[in-house]
Design a protein around this motif. Structure first.
Motif, PDB file in Angstrom:
ATOM      1  N   MET A   1     101.169  13.653  49.472  1.00 22.75           N
ATOM      2  CA  MET A   1     100.545  13.952  48.346  1.00 22.75           C
ATOM      3  C   MET A   1      99.374  12.724  48.238  1.00 22.75           C
ATOM      4  SD  MET A   1      99.567  15.525  45.420  1.00 22.75           S
ATOM      5  CE  MET A   1     101.133  16.817  45.394  1.00 22.75           C
ATOM      6  N   LEU A   2      98.063  12.934  48.078  1.00 21.61           N
ATOM      7  CA  LEU A   2      97.095  12.162  47.916  1.00 21.61           C
ATOM      8  C   LEU A   2      96.833  12.205  46.312  1.00 21.61           C
ATOM      9  CD1 LEU A   2      94.706  12.938  50.735  1.00 21.61           C
ATOM     10  CD2 LEU A   2      96.229  11.021  50.711  1.00 21.61           C
ATOM     11  N   THR A   3      96.254  11.044  45.762  1.00 22.19           N
ATOM     12  CA  THR A   3      96.046  10.716  44.368  1.00 22.19           C
ATOM     13  C   THR A   3      94.480  10.246  44.401  1.00 22.19           C
ATOM     14  OG1 THR A   3      96.642   8.653  44.149  1.00 22.19           O
ATOM     15  CG2 THR A   3      98.157  10.479  43.448  1.00 22.19           C
ATOM     16  N   ILE A   4      93.529  10.664  43.308  1.00 22.82           N
ATOM     17  CA  ILE A   4      92.314  10.227  43.069  1.00 22.82           C
ATOM     18  C   ILE A   4      92.512   9.482  41.842  1.00 22.82           C
ATOM     19  CG2 ILE A   4      89.632  10.522  42.831  1.00 22.82           C
ATOM     20  CD1 ILE A   4      90.038  12.827  44.632  1.00 22.82           C
ATOM     21  N   GLY A   5      92.507   8.243  41.509  1.00 22.84           N
ATOM     22  CA  GLY A   5      92.741   7.683  40.244  1.00 22.84           C
ATOM     23  C   GLY A   5      94.347   7.914  40.103  1.00 22.84           C
ATOM     24  N   THR A   6      94.701   8.525  39.024  1.00 21.28           N
ATOM     25  CA  THR A   6      96.067   8.933  38.478  1.00 21.28           C
ATOM     26  C   THR A   6      96.020  10.585  39.031  1.00 21.28           C
ATOM     27  OG1 THR A   6      95.454   9.106  36.413  1.00 21.28           O
ATOM     28  CG2 THR A   6      96.257   7.027  37.157  1.00 21.28           C
TER      29      THR A   6
ATOM     30  N   PRO B   1      96.669  17.751  45.831  1.00 23.02           N
ATOM     31  CA  PRO B   1      97.303  18.251  46.897  1.00 23.02           C
ATOM     32  C   PRO B   1      96.463  18.786  48.064  1.00 23.02           C
ATOM     33  CG  PRO B   1      97.248  19.779  44.952  1.00 23.02           C
ATOM     34  CD  PRO B   1      96.575  18.355  44.675  1.00 23.02           C
ATOM     35  N   VAL B   2      96.745  18.712  49.320  1.00 24.06           N
ATOM     36  CA  VAL B   2      96.005  18.951  50.334  1.00 24.06           C
ATOM     37  C   VAL B   2      96.891  19.980  51.210  1.00 24.06           C
ATOM     38  CG1 VAL B   2      94.542  18.245  52.425  1.00 24.06           C
ATOM     39  CG2 VAL B   2      94.572  16.739  50.475  1.00 24.06           C
ATOM     40  N   VAL B   3      96.445  21.260  51.520  1.00 24.98           N
ATOM     41  CA  VAL B   3      97.070  22.161  52.175  1.00 24.98           C
ATOM     42  C   VAL B   3      96.238  22.625  53.221  1.00 24.98           C
ATOM     43  CG1 VAL B   3      98.392  24.454  52.082  1.00 24.98           C
ATOM     44  CG2 VAL B   3      98.305  22.910  50.077  1.00 24.98           C
ATOM     45  N   GLY B   4      96.644  22.410  54.474  1.00 27.32           N
ATOM     46  CA  GLY B   4      95.778  22.814  55.778  1.00 27.32           C
ATOM     47  C   GLY B   4      94.679  21.874  56.051  1.00 27.32           C
TER      48      GLY B   4
ATOM     49  N   PRO C   1      93.784  17.299  59.024  1.00 25.79           N
ATOM     50  CA  PRO C   1      92.636  17.696  59.870  1.00 25.79           C
ATOM     51  C   PRO C   1      91.368  17.909  58.907  1.00 25.79           C
ATOM     52  CG  PRO C   1      93.997  19.571  59.857  1.00 25.79           C
ATOM     53  CD  PRO C   1      94.738  18.634  59.153  1.00 25.79           C
ATOM     54  N   VAL C   2      90.181  17.355  59.516  1.00 21.92           N
ATOM     55  CA  VAL C   2      88.981  17.427  58.597  1.00 21.92           C
ATOM     56  C   VAL C   2      87.834  17.882  59.372  1.00 21.92           C
ATOM     57  CG1 VAL C   2      87.570  16.004  56.999  1.00 21.92           C
ATOM     58  CG2 VAL C   2      90.043  15.323  57.326  1.00 21.92           C
TER      59      VAL C   2
ATOM     60  N   ARG D   1      88.664   9.449  56.845  1.00 24.09           N
ATOM     61  CA  ARG D   1      89.678   8.355  57.454  1.00 24.09           C
ATOM     62  C   ARG D   1      90.779   8.487  56.721  1.00 24.09           C
ATOM     63  NH1 ARG D   1      87.177   3.770  60.943  1.00 24.09           N
ATOM     64  NH2 ARG D   1      85.025   4.368  61.122  1.00 24.09           N
ATOM     65  N   VAL D   2      90.827   8.462  55.463  1.00 23.98           N
ATOM     66  CA  VAL D   2      91.969   8.222  54.369  1.00 23.98           C
ATOM     67  C   VAL D   2      92.698   9.773  54.792  1.00 23.98           C
ATOM     68  CG1 VAL D   2      92.793   8.472  52.213  1.00 23.98           C
ATOM     69  CG2 VAL D   2      91.177   6.967  52.859  1.00 23.98           C
ATOM     70  N   LEU D   3      92.009  10.800  54.676  1.00 23.16           N
ATOM     71  CA  LEU D   3      92.487  12.195  55.016  1.00 23.16           C
ATOM     72  C   LEU D   3      93.192  12.328  56.318  1.00 23.16           C
ATOM     73  CD1 LEU D   3      89.737  14.486  53.281  1.00 23.16           C
ATOM     74  CD2 LEU D   3      91.995  14.179  52.454  1.00 23.16           C
ATOM     75  N   ARG D   4      92.569  11.920  57.421  1.00 20.32           N
ATOM     76  CA  ARG D   4      93.031  11.973  58.555  1.00 20.32           C
ATOM     77  C   ARG D   4      94.209  11.046  58.709  1.00 20.32           C
ATOM     78  NH1 ARG D   4      87.211  12.255  61.524  1.00 20.32           N
ATOM     79  NH2 ARG D   4      87.053  14.392  61.539  1.00 20.32           N
TER      80      ARG D   4
END
Length: 292
Positions: free
Chosen positions: A1-6, A10-13, A52-53, A44-47
């Motif tokens: 699970m990623l967060t932006i600030g607080t 959720p990233v699915v697929g 996959p981006v 880069r953070v997502l990868r």
């Protein structure tokens, strides 16, 4: 699970990013670097998180400012754009920005853009002014699927723009007490009046216009109309004259955009039309033409 600030993200697929690209008519600058380095860091953070981006970054190689620059350089617009694109790619490589997945060029999609604009006009969702097509503001909330409460929350965020208008008004009044500050006071007060007008802040706009009248500036029922006669003398619209005067003072497009609350792209479009109307080919030429 990623967060932006607080806020959890959720990233699915697969993740898909769209990054607004350049108009290849001039040298890459720090504003470009900030935008594309930031986007590359996000990728880069997502990868790194195992996502996959795919990244799409357009190239706006059909634009008045581009054709004007190519004409001044004595080059076909497409060749000129290709050279500028080469320099841009080289600069991105020097910054270690990864190549993107897709890089569509505007000139290859002109028929689709025309078809889209025509459809929007036919559906009544857009209107035409001076050869350009704009979205209609009426009915935005319904078309966006927003409830009244959510729309009200978003409108409340517009208070930040009002704060900017109040700051301009305060700065304008402060300059009145400074020797030689009347010109800067007029600048700030005009900008404040436009902000208040766009926000529907009638009382603040009326107060600002009273101050402008004391400075000898004519104002109308709508936006400030000072120097309208002067604009007509040069064959420019009042807004184009404002842009031209700031350019003549040596301000960059970014600084002009910030001063007049415009996008840089809008300033570039105004500037290309100013060049054509004044029959000049440079920013120095603008300054010279306005002193004739």
């Amino acid at each position: 699970m990623l967060t932006i600030g607080t806020t959890p993200l959720p990233v699915v697929g697969r993740a898909r990013m769209y990054v607004c690209g350049i108009t290849p008519y001039d040298t890459t600058h720090l504003g470009h670097a900030r935008t594309f380095v930031w986007a590359d860091v996000a990728v880069r953070v997502l990868r790194h998180a195992g996502v996959p981006v795919e990244v799409c970054r357009n190239v706006t190689d059909v634009d008045d400012v581009l054709t004007s620059a190519a004409r001044r350089a004595g080059s076909p617009y497409d060749s000129f754009a290709a050279v500028q694109q080469f320099y841009f790619d080289r600069d991105m490589a020097a910054l270690h920005v990864h190549p993107v997945t897709y890089e569509p060029r505007a000139h290859t999609y002109v028929p689709q853009v025309v078809a889209l604009a025509r459809a929007l006009l036919e559906l009544g969702h857009a209107y035409e002014r001076e050869g350009a097509v704009y979205f209609r503001g009426a009915g935005v909330r319904e078309r966006a699927g927003l409830g009244a409460e959510e729309a009200a929350r978003l409108l409340a965020a517009g208070e930040r723009r009002l704060d900017a208008g109040r700051a301009l008004l305060t700065a304008g009044l402060a300059h009145l007490g400074v020797p030689g500050g009347r010109s800067r006071a007029r600048e700030n007060l005009r900008a404040a009046a436009e902000v208040f007008d766009s926000c529907g802040a009638r009382a603040l706009k009326a107060r600002t216009e009273r101050e402008l009248r004391r400075l000898g500036v004519r104002v109308g029922g709508g936006a400030t109309t000072a120097a309208g006669g002067e604009a007509a003398r040069f064959g420019l619209s009042p807004r184009q004259l404002e842009v031209a005067l700031l350019v003549a003072e040596g301000l960059t497009n970014q600084q002009v955009a910030q001063r007049l609350f415009l996008s840089v792209r809008t300033v570039e479009t105004h500037l290309s039309r100013i060049f054509a109307k004044l029959e000049v080919t440079s920013r120095v030429g603008v300054a010279t033409a306005l002193t004739r």
